[in-house]
Design an enzyme around this catalytic site. Structure first.
Site, mmCIF file in Angstrom:
data_model
loop_
_atom_site.group_PDB
_atom_site.id
_atom_site.type_symbol
_atom_site.label_atom_id
_atom_site.label_comp_id
_atom_site.label_asym_id
_atom_site.label_seq_id
_atom_site.Cartn_x
_atom_site.Cartn_y
_atom_site.Cartn_z
ATOM 1 N N ARG B 8 0.780 -1.004 -0.125
ATOM 2 C CA ARG B 8 -0.285 0.096 0.011
ATOM 3 C C ARG B 8 1.382 1.353 0.064
ATOM 4 N NH1 ARG B 8 -1.776 2.011 6.358
ATOM 5 N NH2 ARG B 8 -0.317 0.483 7.449
ATOM 6 N N SER B 35 -4.827 5.522 5.434
ATOM 7 C CA SER B 35 -4.705 3.962 5.586
ATOM 8 C C SER B 35 -4.624 3.699 4.399
ATOM 9 C CB SER B 35 -5.658 3.242 6.427
ATOM 10 O OG SER B 35 -5.799 3.521 7.413
ATOM 11 N N GLU B 56 -19.159 2.444 1.240
ATOM 12 C CA GLU B 56 -18.888 1.803 -0.061
ATOM 13 C C GLU B 56 -19.354 1.463 -0.747
ATOM 14 O OE1 GLU B 56 -18.651 1.109 3.449
ATOM 15 O OE2 GLU B 56 -16.698 1.836 3.850
ATOM 16 N N ASP B 115 -6.853 -5.648 14.292
ATOM 17 C CA ASP B 115 -7.958 -5.042 14.799
ATOM 18 C C ASP B 115 -9.329 -6.336 14.244
ATOM 19 O OD1 ASP B 115 -7.745 -2.256 14.944
ATOM 20 O OD2 ASP B 115 -7.753 -1.953 12.167
ATOM 21 N N ARG B 165 -2.005 -4.125 4.501
ATOM 22 C CA ARG B 165 -1.350 -3.461 5.347
ATOM 23 C C ARG B 165 -0.184 -3.840 5.385
ATOM 24 N NH1 ARG B 165 -0.833 -3.539 11.606
ATOM 25 N NH2 ARG B 165 -1.556 -1.884 11.783
#
Lengths: 276, 314
Positions: B8, B35, B56, B115, B165
């Site tokens: 990313r 993010s 979204e 998360d 990530r």
């Protein structure tokens, strides 16, 4: 835009012929959405014959105004208009929903000239129209975007996401129309899932809201005129309509939401429409 | 293998570079632009960046509308929200309508980490692979991410680009050329083929080194394109090595393992083991700990390679 009596009479005659075409197509197809196709005829006539800058010979003309039929099940009405304007051969109308035909049960942009985007799964068209309107702003282009929603369709959550987006990005080049026929497939909106007060809801979302008779061509034209003059905010026209409009035994009848006329019903309906 | 870089992170930089070259590129995000790294694009091109808020479905369909006018929208959020929340919008407005929209999803797989399961997408490849007209691309490192993006801006049609990530070791060199639909031969071998995607390509290379010391020659293929799948490479590997292990940071249902199994079953049945998440949700934890917890390690690949070789006929 003030419609002369002559012009109005001419457009009313086109609307009448379109209803005849829609009923024939649906009967021939043996399935499809009759009520919600008949309720949007005058809205489509006003747009395609008075408002949209478009070129049937060049459907992808980059500066054209855009129209999105978010309530995709109204496709027969749109197909009848597009065929009449020569976007495609009107012989296709009699192959609606058939395996060898171009015209799908719901609008399909890849196969059909004049269709901007595929619709049918409800709730997506306003977002798509926002994208087109954002592009116009980015390009500093003059094209306007029109999107036709069903009143039942506003039960979809995405409509309200999109309503926020139109207002947030000040899309004054966008005009949504709600075909407010007050009926959905399972019954009246007020008993299935009430969407009222529509006007106040959309106003509170930051929209200019106009209400009009959705079968009166002069009133519709005036509402579209008003939407064009408005700056900084998107416009919504709540067009009050009658489901099954034009055929006495279909008007206001839920039974004709998703059912095509039988041959006998078609005969009866045509007698009425021929005698207008 | 040298340094590790987040796919990313390179995405955010490359997007700005490509944005300077190609004015049609527009970027949409759903309140996760820090993010997903699109905040960099937003800073350089504020008028071509649209924050759609936490919505979204609206974001996907809006991108479709932009694409109808010739824009090239890059749509960004976490993998689970991009594919799960907005699947019907992707199906109707992008795939069926054949719109040139690039969905770039970060935070795929269990390496999202702490998360927990709500944010870990182990089903996204499956959800995207089933859609007609959709391409599914999972880069194995930062270099492949950059090369894939350079390809995608020239390519037409809806695409799902799956990023992470977590930081991935660099395995490709700067001369690498991305080819959609082609499995990339990283190492050749004749005893078994390890077909991996995403972060598991680097794990497969570690496994290959361990196996080499034990006298087992493993072919390693990087399946950075999962759709269209490289059928030819799969059949060739089956015929030439006679045993196959797939490895992915995704459910074994519907992902790379399934795609490979479908080809093998139809054209050349071959002993196969699928390594991935075995029909379960993720849990909270450190990304590396989670890879161990779910058996996504070189050691597990080595063990499964030996098992699958033992199942070879004759």
């Amino acid at each position: 835009m003030l419609l002369t009596e002559k012009k109005e009479a001419e457009l009313q005659e086109i609307a009448r012929q379109l209803r005849v075409e829609v009923l024939k197509m649906l009967t021939n197809a043996g399935s499809g959405h009759t009520g919600g196709s008949l309720s949007i005829i005058e809205i489509l006539v006003t747009l395609y014959y008075l408002k949209l800058r478009h070129d049937p010979q060049n459907p992808f003309w980059s500066e054209r105004d855009r129209f999105v039929l978010s309530k995709g099940h109204g496709a027969p009405a749109l197909y009848a208009v597009l065929a009449r304007l020569k976007y495609f051969d009107s012989a296709e109308l009699q192959k609606l929903r058939k395996i060898d035909g171009m015209l799908q049960g719901h609008p399909f942009n890849v196969s059909t000239p004049g269709i901007e985007i595929s619709t049918g799964s409800l709730g997506q068209g306003l977002s798509v129209a926002n994208g087109m309107a954002l592009a116009a702003k980015l390009n500093q282009a003059k094209w306007r975007v029109y999107v036709l929603l069903g009143d039942g369709e506003t039960q979809e959550g995405q409509i309200w996401e999109a309503a926020m987006t139109s207002a947030h990005y000040h899309l004054d080049n966008l005009c949504a129309i709600i075909d407010a026929n007050k009926l959905q497939i399972d019954g009246p909106l007020c008993s299935i899932m009430n969407v009222e007060p529509l006007k106040q809801k959309w106003q509170s979302f930051g929209w200019q809201v106009l209400e009009t008779n959705g079968h009166d061509l002069s009133c519709l034209a005036a509402a579209f005129d008003q939407s064009e003059k408005t700056q900084k905010v998107p416009s919504l026209i709540i067009a009050h309509t009658i489901k099954g409009k034009g055929v006495s035994f279909m008007e206001g009848k839920i039974e004709y939401h998703g059912v095509a006329p039988t041959k006998e019903e078609l005969k009866k309906a045509l007698v009425e429409l021929e005698n207008v | 293998m040298s340094k590790s870089i987040g796919t990313r992170d390179v995405y955010g930089e490359v997007l700005v570079r490509l944005g300077k070259q190609i004015p049609e590129i527009v970027v949409l995000d759903a309140d996760l632009s820090c993010s997903t790294r699109t905040a960099q694009f937003a800073k350089v091109f504020p008028e071509r960046f649209f924050n759609m808020g936490i919505a979204e479905q609206d974001m996907i369909s809006t991108a479709a509308g932009l694409a109808t006018t010739g824009k090239i929208p890059f749509v960004n959020t976490f993998a689970i929200f991009a594919t799960g929340r907005a699947w019907d919008q992707i199906r109707q407005s992008l795939c069926y309508s054949q719109q040139n929209v690039k969905i770039v999803a970060t935070h795929s797989g269990i390496t999202v980490g702490e998360d927990s399961a709500t944010h870990q997408a182990n089903e996204d490849i499956s959800l995207m692979r089933v859609l007609p007209n959709m391409s599914v691309i999972v880069p194995a490192d930062a270099i492949e991410t950059e090369k894939a993006m350079e390809f995608l801006v020239q390519d037409k049609g809806p695409t799902y680009l799956r990023l992470s990530r977590h930081k991935f070791p660099i395995i490709h060199d700067e001369e690498y050329i991305f080819q959609k639909g082609k499995a990339v031969l990283i190492e050749d071998g004749s005893d078994v083929t390890i077909m991996a995607t995403g972060i598991m390509v680097s794990k497969a290379l570690e496994a290959m080194e361990i196996l080499k010391k034990e006298g087992i020659g493993a072919r390693v293929l990087n399946f950075s394109t999962i759709k269209p799948i490289d059928q030819e490479a799969i059949i060739k590997a089956a015929q030439q090595t006679g045993a196959i292990v797939t490895a992915e940071e995704h459910s074994i249902i519907g992902g790379l393992g399934s795609a490979v199994a479908e080809i093998l079953a139809e054209f050349c049945p071959t002993p196969l083991k699928r390594i991935g998440i075995r029909d379960s949700f993720g849990i909270s934890g450190d990304a590396e700990d989670l890879l161990h917890y779910f058996g996504l390690t070189p050691e597990v690949i080595v063990k499964e390679v030996k098992d699958v070789i033992a199942r070879k006929k004759g």
